[in-house]
Structure formats: structure tokens, C-alpha cells
Design an enzyme around this catalytic site. Structure first.
Site, PDB file in Angstrom:
ATOM      1  N   ASN A  44       0.827  -1.215   0.000  1.00 15.21           N
ATOM      2  CA  ASN A  44       0.000   0.000   0.000  1.00 15.21           C
ATOM      3  C   ASN A  44       0.857   1.259   0.000  1.00 15.21           C
ATOM      4  OD1 ASN A  44      -2.373  -1.525   0.149  1.00 15.21           O
ATOM      5  ND2 ASN A  44      -2.196  -1.666   2.375  1.00 15.21           N
ATOM      6  N   HIS A 130     -14.842  -1.272   5.423  1.00 19.65           N
ATOM      7  CA  HIS A 130     -13.693  -1.946   6.052  1.00 19.65           C
ATOM      8  C   HIS A 130     -14.046  -2.505   7.439  1.00 19.65           C
ATOM      9  CE1 HIS A 130      -9.580  -1.977   7.939  1.00 19.65           C
ATOM     10  NE2 HIS A 130      -9.241  -2.356   6.723  1.00 19.65           N
ATOM     11  N   GLU A 173     -16.554   4.644   2.305  1.00 22.95           N
ATOM     12  CA  GLU A 173     -15.161   4.909   1.938  1.00 22.95           C
ATOM     13  C   GLU A 173     -15.167   5.743   0.662  1.00 22.95           C
ATOM     14  OE1 GLU A 173     -12.883   1.225   1.900  1.00 22.95           O
ATOM     15  OE2 GLU A 173     -13.980   0.485   3.623  1.00 22.95           O
ATOM     16  N   SER A 177     -11.094  -0.632  -0.730  1.00 20.75           N
ATOM     17  CA  SER A 177      -9.759  -1.221  -0.656  1.00 20.75           C
ATOM     18  C   SER A 177      -9.610  -2.501  -1.460  1.00 20.75           C
ATOM     19  CB  SER A 177      -9.384  -1.487   0.795  1.00 20.75           C
ATOM     20  OG  SER A 177     -10.420  -2.150   1.468  1.00 20.75           O
ATOM     21  N   ASP A 202     -14.119   7.264   4.972  1.00 20.52           N
ATOM     22  CA  ASP A 202     -12.804   6.656   5.180  1.00 20.52           C
ATOM     23  C   ASP A 202     -12.017   6.780   3.868  1.00 20.52           C
ATOM     24  OD1 ASP A 202     -10.618   4.958   5.382  1.00 20.52           O
ATOM     25  OD2 ASP A 202     -11.680   3.475   6.605  1.00 20.52           O
ATOM     26  N   HIS A 205      -7.406   4.727   1.245  1.00 15.79           N
ATOM     27  CA  HIS A 205      -6.697   4.436  -0.010  1.00 15.79           C
ATOM     28  C   HIS A 205      -6.656   5.616  -0.962  1.00 15.79           C
ATOM     29  CE1 HIS A 205      -6.175   0.242   0.987  1.00 15.79           C
ATOM     30  NE2 HIS A 205      -7.358   0.340   1.564  1.00 15.79           N
ATOM     31  N   LYS A 236      -0.418   4.110   4.432  1.00 16.58           N
ATOM     32  CA  LYS A 236      -0.511   3.678   3.036  1.00 16.58           C
ATOM     33  C   LYS A 236       0.267   4.658   2.161  1.00 16.58           C
ATOM     34  CE  LYS A 236      -4.230   0.672   4.158  1.00 16.58           C
ATOM     35  NZ  LYS A 236      -5.576   0.582   4.694  1.00 16.58           N
TER      36      LYS A 236
HETATM   37  C1  LIG Z   1      -6.036  -0.022   5.906  1.00 16.46           C
HETATM   38  C2  LIG Z   1      -7.366   0.529   6.201  1.00 16.46           C
HETATM   39  C3  LIG Z   1      -7.685   1.000   7.474  1.00 16.46           C
HETATM   40  C4  LIG Z   1      -6.750   0.834   8.639  1.00 16.46           C
HETATM   41  O1  LIG Z   1      -5.681   1.674   8.583  1.00 16.46           O
HETATM   42  P1  LIG Z   1      -4.298   1.250   9.262  1.00 16.46           P
HETATM   43  O2  LIG Z   1      -3.586   2.529   9.433  1.00 16.46           O
HETATM   44  O3  LIG Z   1      -3.659   0.301   8.338  1.00 16.46           O
HETATM   45  O4  LIG Z   1      -4.641   0.612  10.584  1.00 16.46           O
HETATM   46  C5  LIG Z   1      -8.908   1.595   7.651  1.00 16.46           C
HETATM   47  N1  LIG Z   1      -9.789   1.711   6.646  1.00 16.46           N
HETATM   48  C6  LIG Z   1      -9.532   1.238   5.417  1.00 16.46           C
HETATM   49  C7  LIG Z   1     -10.545   1.403   4.345  1.00 16.46           C
HETATM   50  C8  LIG Z   1      -8.321   0.629   5.161  1.00 16.46           C
HETATM   51  O5  LIG Z   1      -8.074   0.123   3.964  1.00 16.46           O
END
Ligand SMILES: *Cc1c(COP(=O)(O)O)cnc(C)c1O
Length: 388
Positions: A44, A130, A173, A177, A202, A205, A236
Site C-alpha cells: 500500500n 472496512h 469509503e 480497498s 474513510d 486508499h 498507506k
Molecule cells: C487499511 C485501512 C484502514 C486501517 O488503517 P491502518 O492505518 O492500516 O490501521 C482503515 N480503513 C480502510 C478502508 C483501510 O483500507
């Protein structure tokens, strides 16, 4: 303890056992020794910042000046000037008034949702949200209504017919993801506003790739409402570790008082905060980085399609190769691994049953020649596995 072994054995039979493998991981490429290099499509580190010399310098300098740990939670004596500078930079990146750091995106999502929503409230959640958003909703005690993935009309109907005593929340989101598809943010945001719901997006990504601050920022020119809270990760595209919520000043004050994964957790270490600050500065100063990554990903999508793979329409730097069967997905991943391509099979419950896939993420460490080579190899392996 027999039941533990039995559970593991059953998982293995079903092709669902999960295991960790150690790599000398450096983002988009992994050196295996003896001159062999794995092209890593399961990273990522989209902007190839995890190994950027500017991040390394900022990070090591902070460790040498300030030590290895923050030594306390933020509300005790753990807050550093670095945390505040990083929060200000993240708020600017996302076009919000303020931001709050957490020790990881997962604990952040759990903490933020559980702090805001409560028993009388209803959370309207995209079906493919997620795991961290799902867990936060469960922990909140609120009722959860899941709407069909990316279906803003279904969301609006659900909002219209669901009686709510307390508050409404819409949680989605921006870039999903495991599919790489984009949420219809204009329509989702409009539905949330129409019913007075708090809108939480969220952008794990999207941050750093779509515009500076994520998918919402990209669509910023269109007349659509700004989310009340943008949830992002530093782990990421920003190449480091940690989570952040970008939001209005009042929401931030609420979270500082109420979000348990913020209150009862050690603050981010100086080296981690300094690396993230350097990353945000780079992304802010170079808004073209994300665009260039997306152009490479679009070309890769084209090469894979030309080579005979059926992919969903292009939307982002995350490309799913749908396989279906868990075992076939693992077999395809194994064949690719033999040919120096790392593409880990993603299986349920990360994705719905029967939709195992390879999730290919393109990063700036992949040169155009790497991508055209990889497209040929992946298409060949898919053909051998009976997929095309
Ligand atoms: C990876 C991810 C998270 C968590 O983030 P981290 O910093 O890796 O704990 C939360 N939401 C989504 C959509 C993700 O892909």
C-alpha cells in the site's frame, strides 16, 4: 485446546488459513538476494514514500533529538509539537479545520465511530465498509443499516424509511480497498445532508493519490457537501504508520474527550510523526504524484485487458483480478510468485464468499516497463490457471 487446532485445520482445508511471511520489504519491489527482485503488487506504499530519503532523514533526526517513544498518552505528557504540526498539515491537506492523530487507522475507526454513535442512533453503512468501520459500529451500540455497495439511491430510500430516535450517521469509503472502485460521493453526501446525517468518509486508499487529501478533495470542484469527518491513514500512501481524523474543531474537541482509542493509548513516537509530516509536505508540494500514479495504473489496466484478463472498468490504482474459488486464487498467486511477482490472494472474510481475488496495487516504484512485463506474466498465469 483441541478446538483451536481443529479450527485451524478446517480453515486450511477451506483454503482460508492466513499466515505471515517475512520479506525484506521495500514498497513496490522486494530484493530476494542473488539479484532476484520480486515485483510487489501487494504493497500500500502507493507513492513509494516509505523509503524516501527525506522521510528517513526526518524520522531518524526526530528519534535522535526526541527519543524512541512519546512516553505517555496525548492527554498526559505525550503531546509533542510535532504532533500538533502534523495535525495542522493533515487538516490543510484534507481541507478541514483540524485533525486528530491515532495509533493506527484501525483503532481510530473503532474509536471514532464508537465515540460518536450510541444506542438511540442509526449508522447507515456501505455493505463493503472496512472491518474497522464495522467493528466501530458494533461497539457503538447503535443500530446498523447496511446499504448496497455504492448505491446512493438505496441509501436515500433507507434513510427515508428508517425511524431514528437519536442521530443518523452515513459511513462510507472513497476508494474501496479490495475493489479499487470509487464511491459516488456527490450522491452519498447529498443523501446524508438531506436527512441531517453526520457524514463520515474513510479515505485510507485515497489520501495522497486523489488530489492531496483524498477522493473528496478530488471532487472538490463540484457542488457537493464536504464530509463531516475524513478518516485517513499514515500507513498507506504516506509511507509511515498511524491514523488521523480530519474534521471541524468542535468534532475534534469531542473526540479528544470521548474517543477511547485516542485517550487510553500512547501517542505516536517522534520518528513516526516526523516521517508523516515530511510525507504530507511532499504530497502537498507535489500534487501531480497521485495523478501520475493513476496514469500508470490506467496503462497497466489497459495492458492486462489487452492480454485477455477481464477487469472491472478502470477507477483507481487498485485493480482486482476476480477469481472466485479460494484455492484457485491461491494457486494463481503461487504461480506468480514463482515468476517473481508478489500478488497475495485475498479471500473471505476480507471479501465476500465466492469472490476470492488477486488485488493488484500499483505504486510509484513500478516503472512502466515493470508494469508491461507484469501484465504479460499475470495474463499467462491466469490462462494456465484456467481463468481466461
Ligand atoms: C487499511 C485501512 C484502514 C486501517 O488503517 P491502518 O492505518 O492500516 O490501521 C482503515 N480503513 C480502510 C478502508 C483501510 O483500507
Amino acid at each position: 485446546m483441541d478446538w483451536i487446532e481443529q479450527t485451524l485445520e478446517k480453515r486450511e482445508r477451506d483454503g482460508l488459513l492466513r499466515e505471515t511471511t517475512a520479506w525484506q520489504a521495500t514498497g513496490g519491489k522486494i530484493a530476494l538476494g542473488g539479484g532476484r527482485t520480486l515485483l510487489n503488487f501487494s504493497s500500500n506504499d502507493y507513492l513509494d514514500l516509505a523509503n524516501d530519503p527525506r522521510l528517513k532523514a526526518a524520522s531518524s533526526d526526530a528519534a535522535l533529538r526526541l527519543g524512541c517513544g512519546a512516553t505517555a498518552s496525548r492527554l498526559m505528557s505525550g503531546t509533542l509539537g510535532l504532533h500538533e504540526a502534523l495535525e495542522a498539515a493533515l487538516a490543510r491537506l484534507c481541507g478541514q479545520e483540524s485533525a486528530l492523530l491515532f495509533g493506527g487507522g484501525f483503532p481510530m475507526n473503532v474509536g471514532v465511530i464508537a465515540a460518536l454513535a450510541g444506542r438511540d442512533d442509526v449508522i447507515f453503512a456501505d455493505r463493503l465498509n472496512h472491518a474497522s468501520l464495522v467493528d466501530g459500529a458494533r461497539l457503538s451500540g447503535a443500530a446498523v443499516k447496511r446499504f448496497a455497495h455504492n448505491d446512493a439511491a438505496a441509501l436515500a430510500r433507507m434513510l427515508a424509511r428508517t425511524p431514528v430516535r437519536g442521530h443518523r450517521f452515513v459511513v462510507c469509503e472513497s476508494v474501496y480497498s479490495m475493489d479499487g472502485d470509487l464511491a459516488p460521493l456527490v450522491a452519498v453526501g447529498a443523501a446524508a445532508r438531506a436527512y441531517g446525517a453526520m457524514w463520515v468518509v474513510d479515505e485510507a486508499h485515497a489520501i495522497g493519490v486523489f488530489g492531496g487529501g483524498g477522493g473528496c478533495n478530488l471532487a472538490g470542484g463540484a457542488p457537493f457537501p464536504k464530509p463531516d469527518i475524513v478518516l485517513g491513514t499514515l500507513g498507506k500512501a504516506l509511507g509511515g504508520f498511524g491514523g488521523f481524523a480530519a474534521c471541524g474543531e468542535t468534532v475534534r474537541r469531542f473526540l479528544v474527550t470521548r474517543a477511547r482509542s485516542f485517550i487510553y493509548a500512547t501517542a505516536l513516537p517522534p520518528a513516526v510523526a516526523a516521517a508523516a509530516l515530511a510525507a504530507v509536505e511532499i504530497v502537498t508540494a507535489n500534487p501531480g504524484m497521485g495523478r501520475e500514479l493513476l496514469e500508470r495504473a490506467r496503462a497497466f489496466h489497459g495492458s492486462l485487458s489487452d492480454a485477455g484478463l477481464r477487469l472491472p472498468v478502470f477507477s483507481s490504482h487498485i485493480l482486482p483480478v476476480h477469481v472466485g474459488e479460494n484455492r484457485v486464487a491461491m494457486e494463481l498467486a503461487r504461480r506468480l510468485r514463482e515468476r517473481d511477482i508478489l500478488a497475495v490472494a485475498v479471500r473471505p472474510p476480507t471479501v465476500p464468499a465466492g469472490t476470492a481475488r488477486l488485488r493488484l496495487s500499483v505504486t510509484r516504484a513500478h516503472a512502466p516497463a515493470d508494469l508491461s512485463h507484469a501484465a504479460r506474466v499475470i495474463a499467462d498465469a491466469a490462462r494456465e490457471a484456467g481463468l481466461t
